[in-house]
Enzyme design. Structure first.
Site, PDB file in Angstrom:
ATOM      1  N   SER A   1       0.796  -1.221   0.000  1.00 49.31           N
ATOM      2  CA  SER A   1       0.000   0.000   0.000  1.00 49.31           C
ATOM      3  C   SER A   1       0.830   1.274   0.000  1.00 49.31           C
ATOM      4  CB  SER A   1      -0.952   0.004   1.191  1.00 49.31           C
ATOM      5  OG  SER A   1      -0.228  -0.032   2.405  1.00 49.31           O
TER       6      SER A   1
ATOM      7  N   HIS B   1      -5.359  -2.819  -3.075  1.00 51.46           N
ATOM      8  CA  HIS B   1      -4.874  -1.908  -4.130  1.00 51.46           C
ATOM      9  C   HIS B   1      -4.718  -2.594  -5.479  1.00 51.46           C
ATOM     10  CE1 HIS B   1      -4.243   1.253  -1.182  1.00 51.46           C
ATOM     11  NE2 HIS B   1      -3.796   0.294  -0.387  1.00 51.46           N
TER      12      HIS B   1
ATOM     13  N   LYS C   1     -11.824   1.321  -2.298  1.00 52.31           N
ATOM     14  CA  LYS C   1     -10.753   1.914  -3.112  1.00 52.31           C
ATOM     15  C   LYS C   1     -11.196   1.965  -4.572  1.00 52.31           C
ATOM     16  CE  LYS C   1      -7.705   1.494   0.613  1.00 52.31           C
ATOM     17  NZ  LYS C   1      -7.036   0.623   1.558  1.00 52.31           N
TER      18      LYS C   1
END
Ligand SMILES: *Cc1c(COP(=O)(O)O)cnc(C)c1O
Length: 391
Positions: free
Chosen positions: A182, A210, A242
């Site tokens: 990350s 991610h 995200k």
């Protein structure tokens, strides 16, 4: 005799110390929708620090799905999944996520942080051992603690060390790793890690926070990127907050593991289900991810553009092919000063400091989005070029 400070005075001293060492954290108040241009208390800023990698947090179809979901289900879920909080919308989202990932089953959690804690603590007892990469996300670090198992941390990406530690350990084993790290943006070496886990009969949890929506031709994450099949000993956790632009999280994997987590994961059982309307919004964004592959293509064009420009400026980037492009500056003061210089030019990139990253590696964590235009990336490069000399 010297009086020891009261508990409250001790807290105030700690706060002073955080300020003095440039580690004090402050929150910007955003007054409009998420996007690459955001309003922060009356100021319009060009942001390069969101995790909304595909620009879906304010996508009209996602917003409409949330509104329709709220009109149908109301707002609050009312209870946990095991009571009356589990709706058709949650169930459909779980099935769609499983199908998207080519996994037998998926289970929703209210946040990624809670998913990681619940998975590790649910699967293991105190006789087990957790192995984890030193650069893992804080939620995986805390997950190992919550499990009460023994913890062994290996240097970033050092599979030789991990292999020796696995060989030397008895009892149940769980390896925890970020799929995309990350804060550095690099990838876990899954093509070697998965066989290693299998060789030692270890469970492997890959945190795809991610990677989801970003990696692989269809946005299915690290496994698609590397061409790896689903594996019954491997769990994949992903967040909806995200690239999916909504909120919540899930874990995908083997049917019996998912069923076991429903019975045992305390962060699943003892918390309110996420709102059904949010599940509807996530279903809509999962469809957009599949229907609009140009978003991923555009994101990767912007990443390439940024890296080419940064190389010309001789900026010290890490070897990352993901939207996470950290610029290491060293001290917290250096990272803060760089962030403030960009801010003076209307660009928002937050300074990331210890303990989020190791001491000495404070940085600007620049993130790119499919919603950035080529001109906006150019503006960032120009601002970095202008401010470099002032370092
Ligand atoms: C953001 C993040 C999480 C936490 O997910 P939330 O849904 O925001 O709680 C977990 N792991 C990684 C690697 C993350 O970056």
């Amino acid at each position: 005799m010297r009086q020891s400070p009261t508990p409250l005075a001790r807290i105030q001293q700690q706060l002073e110390r955080l300020r003095a060492t440039q580690l004090y954290r402050e929150r910007a108040q955003v007054t409009g929708p998420q996007g690459v241009e955001i309003d922060v208390q009356g100021e319009r800023l060009l942001a390069f620090c969101s995790n909304d990698y595909l620009g879906l947090a304010n996508h009209p179809k996602v917003v409409a799905a949330l509104q329709a979901g709220a009109a149908h289900y109301g707002v609050g879920a009312g209870a946990s999944h095991l009571v009356v909080g589990h709706t058709y919308a949650h169930h459909a989202l779980e099935e769609e996520l499983a199908e998207f990932l080519g996994a037998p089953r998926a289970l929703l959690f209210s946040t990624g942080y809670m998913a990681n804690l619940g998975i590790a603590a649910g699967l293991l007892d105190r006789r087990a051992t957790v192995f984890e990469d030193k650069l893992n996300h804080a939620s995986l670090i805390d997950a190992a603690r919550a499990s009460q198992a023994r913890v062994q941390r290996y240097p970033h990406g050092d599979l030789a060390r991990l292999g020796r530690a696995l060989a030397a350990s008895r009892g149940e084993k769980l390896i925890l790793t970020d799929g995309v790290f990350s804060m550095d943006g690099d990838l876990a070496p899954l093509p070697r890690l998965i066989p290693m886990a299998a060789q030692h009969s270890a469970f492997l949890l890959v945190d795809e926070a991610h990677a989801l929506g970003v990696l692989g031709a269809q946005g299915r994450g690290s496994f698609e990127h590397f061409g790896l099949p689903a594996d019954p000993m491997v769990l994949r956790m992903g967040t909806l907050g995200k690239a999916l632009g909504t909120f919540g999280a899930f874990v995908a994997g083997d049917d019996s593991l998912i069923e076991y987590l429903i019975q045992r994961a305390r962060t699943y059982i003892y918390t309110t289900a996420l709102p059904a309307a949010v599940a509807e919004a996530a279903r809509a964004s999962l469809r957009v991810i599949q229907d609009e592959p140009w978003r991923r293509a555009q994101l990767h064009e912007r990443i390439d553009q940024f890296r080419r420009g940064a190389a010309q400026l001789e900026l010290r980037l890490l070897p990352s092919e993901t939207p996470i492009q950290p610029l290491i500056l060293g001290t917290p003061a250096a990272a803060l000063a760089a962030s403030q210089r960009l801010r003076a030019r209307g660009i928002l990139v937050s300074a990331i400091r210890p303990p989020t990253v190791p001491p000495g590696s404070a940085r600007l964590r620049i993130t790119l989005s499919a919603a950035h235009s080529a001109q906006q990336v150019e503006r960032l490069l120009q601002a970095l070029a202008d401010t470099q000399g002032l370092a």
